[in-house]
Write an enzyme that holds these catalytic residues in place. Sequence first.
Site, PDB file in Angstrom:
ATOM      1  N   SER A   1      18.551  -4.043  24.454  1.00 47.78           N
ATOM      2  CA  SER A   1      17.675  -4.634  25.473  1.00 47.78           C
ATOM      3  C   SER A   1      16.415  -3.808  25.602  1.00 47.78           C
ATOM      4  O   SER A   1      16.437  -2.590  25.414  1.00 47.78           O
ATOM      5  CB  SER A   1      18.384  -4.662  26.829  1.00 47.78           C
ATOM      6  OG  SER A   1      18.515  -3.344  27.336  1.00 47.78           O
ATOM      7  N   ASP A   2      15.304  -4.477  25.914  1.00 52.41           N
ATOM      8  CA  ASP A   2      14.162  -3.703  26.393  1.00 52.41           C
ATOM      9  C   ASP A   2      14.624  -3.020  27.687  1.00 52.41           C
ATOM     10  O   ASP A   2      15.604  -3.425  28.307  1.00 52.41           O
ATOM     11  CB  ASP A   2      12.948  -4.613  26.630  1.00 52.41           C
ATOM     12  CG  ASP A   2      11.630  -3.823  26.575  1.00 52.41           C
ATOM     13  OD1 ASP A   2      11.659  -2.585  26.777  1.00 52.41           O
ATOM     14  OD2 ASP A   2      10.573  -4.433  26.347  1.00 52.41           O
ATOM     15  N   TRP A   3      13.920  -1.972  28.077  1.00 50.76           N
ATOM     16  CA  TRP A   3      14.392  -1.114  29.172  1.00 50.76           C
ATOM     17  C   TRP A   3      14.410  -1.877  30.506  1.00 50.76           C
ATOM     18  O   TRP A   3      13.374  -2.162  31.092  1.00 50.76           O
ATOM     19  CB  TRP A   3      13.516   0.139  29.243  1.00 50.76           C
ATOM     20  CG  TRP A   3      14.036   1.278  28.417  1.00 50.76           C
ATOM     21  CD1 TRP A   3      14.206   2.575  28.846  1.00 50.76           C
ATOM     22  CD2 TRP A   3      14.479   1.272  27.049  1.00 50.76           C
ATOM     23  NE1 TRP A   3      14.741   3.349  27.835  1.00 50.76           N
ATOM     24  CE2 TRP A   3      14.918   2.575  26.726  1.00 50.76           C
ATOM     25  CE3 TRP A   3      14.588   0.278  26.065  1.00 50.76           C
ATOM     26  CZ2 TRP A   3      15.427   2.925  25.472  1.00 50.76           C
ATOM     27  CZ3 TRP A   3      15.102   0.626  24.805  1.00 50.76           C
ATOM     28  CH2 TRP A   3      15.505   1.928  24.531  1.00 50.76           C
TER      29      TRP A   3
END
Length: 787
Positions: free
Chosen positions: A279-281
Amino acid sequence: MVTSSYWVVSLALLACGAAAQWQSGSYGYSPPVYPSPNTTGLGGWQSALAKADAFLSQLTLDEKAQMVTGTLGPCTGNIPPIPRLGFNGLCLQDGPLAIRQADFASVFPAGLTAAASWDRGLIYQRGVEVAEEFKGKGAHVMLGPVSGPMGRSAYGGRNWEGFSPDPYLNGVATERTIKGIQSVGVQACVKHYIGNEQETQRNPSISSDGQTIEAVSSNIDDRTIHELYSWPFADAVRAGVSSVMCSYNRLNQSYACQNSYTLNGILKTEFGFQGYVVSDWGATHSGVAAIEAGLDMDMPGSIDFTSTTSSFFGQNITIAVENGTLAEERVDDMIRRVMTPYFYLNQDQGFPTVDPSSMYLNGFSSESEWVYQFDLNGTSNRDVRANHAALIRELGASATVLLKNTNGALPLKAPKYIGVFGNDAGDLTNSLYFVGQYEYGTLPVGGGSGTGRFSYVVPPLDAIKARAKKDGALVQYILNNTMASTDLSTLYPPAQELDVCLVFLKTWASESYDRSSLEVDWDGNALVEAIAANCNNTIVVTHSGGINVLPFATHPNVTAILAAHYPGEESGNSIVDVLYGDVNPSGRLPYTIALNESDYTIPILNLTNPGPNDWQVDFTESLLIDYRYFDYANKSVLYEFGYGLSYTTFSLAGMSIEDVAGGRLSELPPAQAVVPGGNPALFETVLKVTAHVRNTGGVADAAVPQLYVGMPSSVPPRTPPKQLRGFDKVPLVPGEVGKVVFELTRRDVSYWDVEAQQWRIPEGTFTLSLGFSSRDIRQSATFCALC
Ligand SMILES: *[C@@H]1O[C@H](CO)[C@@H](O)[C@H](O)[C@H]1NC(C)=O
Ligand SMILES: *[C@@H]1O[C@H](CO)[C@@H](O)[C@H](O)[C@H]1NC(C)=O
Ligand SMILES: *[C@@H]1O[C@H](CO)[C@@H](O)[C@H](O)[C@H]1NC(C)=O
Ligand SMILES: *[C@@H]1O[C@H](CO)[C@@H](O)[C@H](O)[C@H]1NC(C)=O
Ligand SMILES: *[C@@H]1O[C@H](CO)[C@@H](O)[C@H](O)[C@H]1NC(C)=O
Ligand SMILES: *[C@@H]1O[C@H](CO)[C@@H](O)[C@H](O)[C@H]1NC(C)=O
Ligand SMILES: *[C@@H]1O[C@H](CO)[C@@H](O)[C@H](O)[C@H]1NC(C)=O
Ligand SMILES: *[C@@H]1O[C@H](CO)[C@@H](O)[C@H](O)[C@H]1NC(C)=O
Ligand SMILES: *[C@@H]1O[C@H](CO)[C@@H](O)[C@H](O)[C@H]1NC(C)=O
Ligand SMILES: *[C@@H]1O[C@H](CO)[C@@H](O)[C@H](O)[C@H]1NC(C)=O
Ligand SMILES: *[C@@H]1O[C@H](CO)[C@@H](O)[C@H](O)[C@H]1NC(C)=O
């Protein structure tokens, strides 16, 4: 494998879901695609997969949960160590142009700059050298390259991190970069998958009355997803990329990190992706649902950046497996996907430990908050820069685009009286990190997670002074834009008598923000007007995160314009090399500069007081972005995609086409088992185009011949009139002739048929156009693939 049953299932589900459609526009919900495909070790990863299996077999359920959940630690992203198994954990670091969280590291040219070089070799080498620095600092995973945003809107705040709005150029740069990175044993993580074309409301927010306002939904039709936005990601998978980062935005209403159609469907089934989706952060919005939709790793692992315990993954995975909600086999597949690239790249064999300086530069946590112990016993403050400055300087120069050159202004011929103007010319003044928002100081890089921490910068003014000294020249300068625009009275000799006036302009762009204007910052246009009113040899250099409109381009005293984008730490040396002709300019625009800002018709959606589901962006322009739109609309532009001048001239001749397939092709690719990237038949060469390019001028330089494909009239409507499908960069001395060969694959001459769910070669006559830009066509030929 792309079995027909998979697509039949997904289409049937799409039809069912249509009843509950979101009302506005014709875009629906993303169709469900389940279950999540298992990795099989395709593409030469079989023996690494066996090692991952052996590793997996020794894990407890808690350890399995821990292996796919980030935790606070020394790096931007951390998977904790398991000392019992000799596993030191995984260190994931930003970003695409530098190891951001590090000292004694280099800052390389941005992705957009790299793309402007159109140089496969230098782009590959950039990947190699930046990855060497990640490895030296003990980072297993480099969070790059950026292949999306592609630059749908000229205003996109992160367009500079990526390569180009053209999928072919973007795809080649993506593939070369990944091969370079992984050749030194570092995992590449291609991002942001997919449709993250604006920063504004990329994440959900809470309104003043406490409602959740969902993130922007990029509503993209199937053909556009295939031919445009996922094209470079297919190339990334084909290059063997270790991981793919899913993006913040929604797609057809569902969050990108829990969108089974794009993750399980396109990425893992159609493209046969074997690595892990991270996932992106903070882009994870559910646990079991996201896992079943294809998400394999949650970063940074906590729902907010400061919490050490709370994640949709982590302990929740253990609970969900134990209560029967989540199949442990799916968790096992996640671990295999995470560990196969690790073993494939031999990261189990003496990979450096994390440089302890990373932990002090970590903006996310301090050591006291960590739950796990990391091995930080290695040497601190390691200098990983080696001689990378040489490549940075070379690529910066090679990527500089010469847009205008009149009266023989460039290259400079040992000018004696030089004026330097503008707040972009001088040294950084406020910091070596997050350099962009300040008035004074050159701008070699943009902002956000894709920035870099400089160990030094060569500002243009310093490099000009050093070079001018050799000629005994006098360099005068005014770096204050306001003063230089209003009062040149302190100059002696006065502006009218200077041999050359160099004006340096900058335009800031950063993650989290989109641009609200395409003009240069700090009243740069007024500065150019003021200098050009007094100096008949005004040369403008822009350092910018993307497209700028250039209203001064036709000013007779503006004799030359150079677009240098974000060149990294050797900025001044790179531009001086080009100004003085030590390097002849061979950069070409990776996008189009229009005549007028209003010619860019794709805005950023920006709402005031929106309702929970109001952030809807319909990609109604479909395939028609950048030059594809301007060509389709027959609009004149200032400088078209692929354009760039040289100090020499080139000619093209002898174009010929060889039908490699040797006979009638099938309209659809023959059914074959998927390999990473997709059906291998899509990547078979079907056509070879050759031509000769000659340096007809007086100095050595590299030509950039470009091949564009015009599809037959039988293709569905709104197909771009021309699409880049080949390019080369050919260094030639005066008089020299070079042969160029373009190999077109089946995918290059197909369109995505939404009914058949296949790439289809259209009936009729193709036009192949060969030239030096998208509008400077020198040779063309026709071809019929199905005749
Ligand atoms: C979005 O909806 C359109 C129209 O129904 C469809 O063609 C497309 O595949 C969908 N895209 C995604 C990412 O779900
Ligand atoms: C993945 O493999 C497991 C066995 O490890 C099996 O139970 C599951 O059905 C497989 N999933 C798919 C989608 O093939
Ligand atoms: C499990 O996920 C929920 C959100 O659904 C979160 O509030 C909770 O803190 C998580 N638990 C753990 C142990 O991470
Ligand atoms: C199982 O655990 C998950 C994760 O904590 C939770 O979301 C779910 O509601 C639980 N299901 C049951 C049936 O207890
Ligand atoms: C690091 O060094 C300390 C002190 O010498 C030692 O206690 C610790 O076990 C070492 N840590 C690792 C992970 O090697
Ligand atoms: C820049 O020049 C303007 C106009 O001369 C002046 O008012 C301003 O103080 C100068 N700025 C700095 C930082 O010197
Ligand atoms: C520009 O100005 C210089 C200095 O006044 C003069 O010598 C030169 O002829 C001018 N060039 C043009 C093209 O007008
Ligand atoms: C969006 O609107 C806000 C508030 O008016 C403004 O500050 C911001 O610059 C706008 N963003 C863009 C990309 O225009
Ligand atoms: C060009 O520069 C000269 C000074 O060299 C000036 O006299 C002339 O007015 C300028 N031309 C324009 C259009 O500003
Ligand atoms: C640019 O477009 C705007 C709006 O259409 C128009 O007012 C303006 O005159 C145009 N400028 C130029 C330089 O053509
Ligand atoms: C563009 O020009 C072509 C050729 O003159 C014409 O066929 C086409 O209709 C024009 N397209 C638009 C959008 O005006």
